[in-house]
Design an enzyme around this catalytic site. Structure first.
Site, PDB file in Angstrom:
ATOM      1  N   GLU A 117      32.542  36.884  35.595  1.00  0.00           N
ATOM      2  CA  GLU A 117      32.584  36.907  37.057  1.00  0.00           C
ATOM      3  C   GLU A 117      32.303  38.309  37.551  1.00  0.00           C
ATOM      4  OE1 GLU A 117      36.447  35.924  38.587  1.00  0.00           O
ATOM      5  OE2 GLU A 117      37.458  37.411  37.339  1.00  0.00           O
ATOM      6  N   SER A 135      40.702  45.711  39.785  1.00  0.00           N
ATOM      7  CA  SER A 135      41.915  46.432  39.380  1.00  0.00           C
ATOM      8  C   SER A 135      41.707  47.280  38.134  1.00  0.00           C
ATOM      9  CB  SER A 135      43.058  45.445  39.167  1.00  0.00           C
ATOM     10  OG  SER A 135      42.645  44.475  38.251  1.00  0.00           O
ATOM     11  N   LYS A 191      32.972  32.743  43.368  1.00  0.00           N
ATOM     12  CA  LYS A 191      32.412  32.039  42.210  1.00  0.00           C
ATOM     13  C   LYS A 191      31.295  31.087  42.624  1.00  0.00           C
ATOM     14  CE  LYS A 191      36.539  32.596  39.471  1.00  0.00           C
ATOM     15  NZ  LYS A 191      37.519  33.016  40.511  1.00  0.00           N
ATOM     16  N   GLU A 211      40.868  33.474  43.682  1.00  0.00           N
ATOM     17  CA  GLU A 211      40.782  34.701  42.895  1.00  0.00           C
ATOM     18  C   GLU A 211      42.081  34.952  42.125  1.00  0.00           C
ATOM     19  OE1 GLU A 211      38.395  36.896  42.312  1.00  0.00           O
ATOM     20  OE2 GLU A 211      37.046  35.589  43.394  1.00  0.00           O
ATOM     21  N   ARG A 242      39.833  44.262  28.305  1.00  0.00           N
ATOM     22  CA  ARG A 242      41.110  43.550  28.253  1.00  0.00           C
ATOM     23  C   ARG A 242      41.123  42.617  27.064  1.00  0.00           C
ATOM     24  NH1 ARG A 242      42.018  41.369  34.223  1.00  0.00           N
ATOM     25  NH2 ARG A 242      39.767  41.155  34.006  1.00  0.00           N
TER      26      ARG A 242
END
Lengths: 501, 501
Positions: A165, A172, A336, A394, A477
């Site tokens: 996405e 963040s 999206k 989201e 991540r």
């Protein structure tokens, strides 16, 4: 290129039908005493260097800084990632930022593409209402600031880097991802030789300072020396230190006071509603201070709008001449549904001229479909394990995987078609699984994990002049592969960085 | 010199019988909105810069780094302190360090002075036993390292800087006191103009880096390139980050690896007992590593010796050629009984030659008496409010004030004289009370407080060569004046720094 060291091992991997021997870094082979030492040092480093979050078990930790702190969950060592795919992801960044800018200017495209989503999703509907109002008054955003993050996974079987996405609001971890990067470099400086890892193979991550540079440059373009940068924040935020790192760097690098006014303020949407006003010339005043730049770290989820007050604040901000990061158009361009529309044949060509750029973008598009496509629906009901269903909302963690895909699709078929607009279908990506150590709450978990790579892009333009369009850092991540049936690292994961192979 | 600013006010103070108008910084006059901002920023700064401690309400916070963190309690703004007394305290530092060194060489003086304490206090008795053994084997410490902290209060009525105690073991907060100093400077850089405070009037505090420099220089003197610096720590320590700052700076400034050996290890006394051995040449090995420097951050209280294991570790260390910080002699030279002995007429002259130095030391001695002095005992029973009774035990918080002084003295009189050796009597000091804001657990407390100033001294010598003898930083500690009947900031207080007036 994997290094041939004691901490590497050979394994057999099936690659496009060929069986070949590849080298991977098997972190699980690390000596136990050494591991204990590295873990201890990593926890100390985090505590001393502000790699912290609010602990959810402490009530005030999201409201009051300095209390209920715990180290941010992180991966002990950087996850191996092929240099070629890293380069590819970096190269895509300015193209995506340019695309968002172009799409944002096509109000009709946004409204039409999202017209069915509007019926099914009340949050998107409210955003579209603000967008419509801006179209009606013919509002122009001449200075446009985007701080995006495009997230990718590396599909194990096809070896393709595929976009998950594109975040155009509240991207963040620019602060904490830079810190994890420093942590990994510090550990490899100390233990690299024992671990067989070269600290130079960790690419540098300057997301935090780039974000601040973007604020400062936008502030300069706004050209009101008395105006300030405003962070729009949630009233309660356990990830506040990620934001505080940005304001700390802003204060450190740029004068604290501009004509006796501190250059930076933090406000919630409710506070903006209470203290905000619009001057006839379009200047936004909050608490009597003119606002040059509005940086949204709130406002991306329906939870941030518990009352009409917050919606009024969002509208007020949008109506003003302040530079919004993002504007309502940039926000909508990151939904999206727009991602799925852009993946349709011949749509990119409406916005971009350069054929190479278009080819590069298309290469990273995963399969994306609306729920109008009956062939795909049939396919997904038969083989739900190959699809992910993504709602418009989201924030991650709302995706639907496996048999739930089948059940949701069957339910929607029964209920009629109105609900279809709330979802898109996406090809399920199966990323490589790596041996890893994840550190949470002071405890080291040895496990197998998958990773998602986000690349930050900073984009600033004033009318025809592009002032910034840079790849400006990254967020890796990592999460335990078995913890999520879908295999996609929606939701938090732990912070990580990358080791180029 | 107090500045004439909006945050200063005039008040009347009685000074040696004269009534004169003086200016003081009345922090309580600060604008409430500004105060709120400064408090918020101070808490953010603490979290990002590692000004943290373990939260006592979180069980693992003293054992596992990175969990249960909370900002270290601190004073929001630096406490005003006269520049002349600051200079005086700094000048005293090398003289006290030299005195400790001289006293440590006079084993007979230490044994004789502490002979009555030995009978009354089992902890001092065990330390003296180790000391005796070293005297018996004629153990010489040629390289001697002292990291002391001499604590003072400024007596309001006499305007005299009076010594509270001299710490020769585990002088705490070299790391965090340096950070509070940076915090205050950062706040005054940002808000100084609004507060009427000049950041340049905060003296710099480099205790942390000076301690590390002392370790590195001692390591060099020890002259074994394979040997390491060992921190002796408690198994559970919520103030661990103060120590971690030292090891972080040590690792940053000096090579991580010396001939493939990390230069730094942490061990508890129990671990030293389990893993330690003494080579015939006097080298101390712990876990197979030769030890150059032993830095005690444990071992100063009876609680650190729950079994014979810890005493064995202390003895083993003392028998070795490692540089002990402190050696058993340095440790004993810092006891309260020795402080009281040194205050007797003609005792300083046994150790120091320079008459000026002796006069300077004597000027900062408060009244100190043993419990053999029947006139003083009588006096203290009559006017207990003018005295503090101090037990031999370290660590603060054990002092006796007010009517308890009378009761304890009367009880000891009944019980006979053996218990007398466990205490000394000291003149009670009444320091100036200041308006202050103390920040604890994220909450700002507006109150009146008193402060204690500690000056760190680093002393290193090798035989006749003095390598370091510096004032190397300071620790200001502030506590609410009404919270302790005695008015003496024994125990923790909050960390502070000073604003020179």
């Amino acid at each position: 290129m994997a290094q041939n060291t004691s901490s590497s091992c050979s394994s057999l991997a099936v690659n496009c039908g060929k069986v070949e021997e590849v080298e991977t870094h098997d972190y699980h082979g690390i000596d136990q005493d050494l591991l204990k030492e590295v873990v201890y040092d990593s926890l100390v480093w985090s505590s001393l260097h502000g790699l912290v979050v609010g602990d959810k078990s402490v009530q005030r930790s999201g409201k009051v800084p300095g209390v209920g702190l715990v180290h941010c969950p992180f991966s002990l060592l950087p996850t191996p990632f092929p240099e070629s795919h890293w380069t590819q992801a970096c190269e895509l960044t300015p193209i995506f930022s340019e695309l968002v800018d172009r799409v944002s200017l096509d109000g009709k495209f946004l409204q039409e593409s999202l017209s069915r989503t509007k019926k099914a999703d009340s949050f998107t509907s409210r955003l579209l209402d603000i967008h419509s109002k801006m179209l009606e008054i013919n509002k122009k955003e001449e200075i446009r600031l985007g701080l995006h993050r495009s997230d990718y996974m590396l599909d194990e079987q096809t070896k393709l880097l595929l976009q998950i996405e594109l975040n155009t609001i509240s991207s963040s971890f620019p602060g904490l991802s830079s810190l994890v990067n420093e942590l990994h470099r510090s550990l490899l400086n100390q233990y690299g030789e024992d671990l067989g890892l070269d600290p130079k193979r960790i690419p540098s991550n300057t997301a935090g300072s780039h974000f601040v540079e973007a604020f400062a440059k936008a502030w300069t373009e706004y050209n009101n020396p008395r105006a300030v940068v405003m962070f729009v924040v949630q009233a309660e935020e356990r990830n506040m230190y990620d934001q505080h790192w940005l304001s700390a760097v802003l204060k450190e690098r740029y004068p604290f006071y501009v004509y006796d006014t501190p250059m930076f303020i933090r406000k919630t949407l409710a506070e903006i509603d209470a203290e905000g006003e619009l001057l006839p010339d379009g200047t936004l005043l909050v608490g009597g201070k003119a606002i040059a730049v509005v940086y949204f770290r709130a406002g991306y989820t329906p939870n941030d709008y518990p009352s009409e007050s917050e919606w009024r604040a969002r509208l007020l901000t949008e109506q003003s001449s302040a530079i919004k990061c993002p504007s309502i158009s940039y926000h909508l361009a990151g939904t999206k549904k727009i991602q799925q529309e852009l993946a349709k044949p011949n749509v990119l060509e409406r916005f971009l001229d350069n054929k190479d750029d278009i080819a590069k973008l298309r290469k990273c598009f995963a399969g994306l479909w609306s729920l109008d496509d009956s062939d795909i629906i049939k396919n997904a009901i038969e083989k739900p394990e190959l699809f992910v269903m993504k709602p418009q909302r989201e924030g991650g963690g709302n995706n639907i995987y496996g048999v739930d895909v089948r059940e949701t699709l069957l339910r929607l078929q029964k209920e009629g078609t109105d609900g279809n607009g709330a979802y898109i279908l996406m090809q399920r990506i199966f990323p490589t699984v790596f041996p890893t150590f994840l550190i949470r709450d002071g405890i080291c978990h040895k496990d197998y994990a998958i990773s998602e790579l986000g690349i930050y892009g900073a984009y600033l333009r004033n009318k025809d002049k592009v002032i910034m369009n840079d790849q400006c850092g990254f967020l890796m991540r990592t999460k335990i592969s078995s913890s999520d049936e879908g295999g996609v690292a929606a939701g938090f994961g732990v912070l990580d960085s990358i080791y180029l192979t």
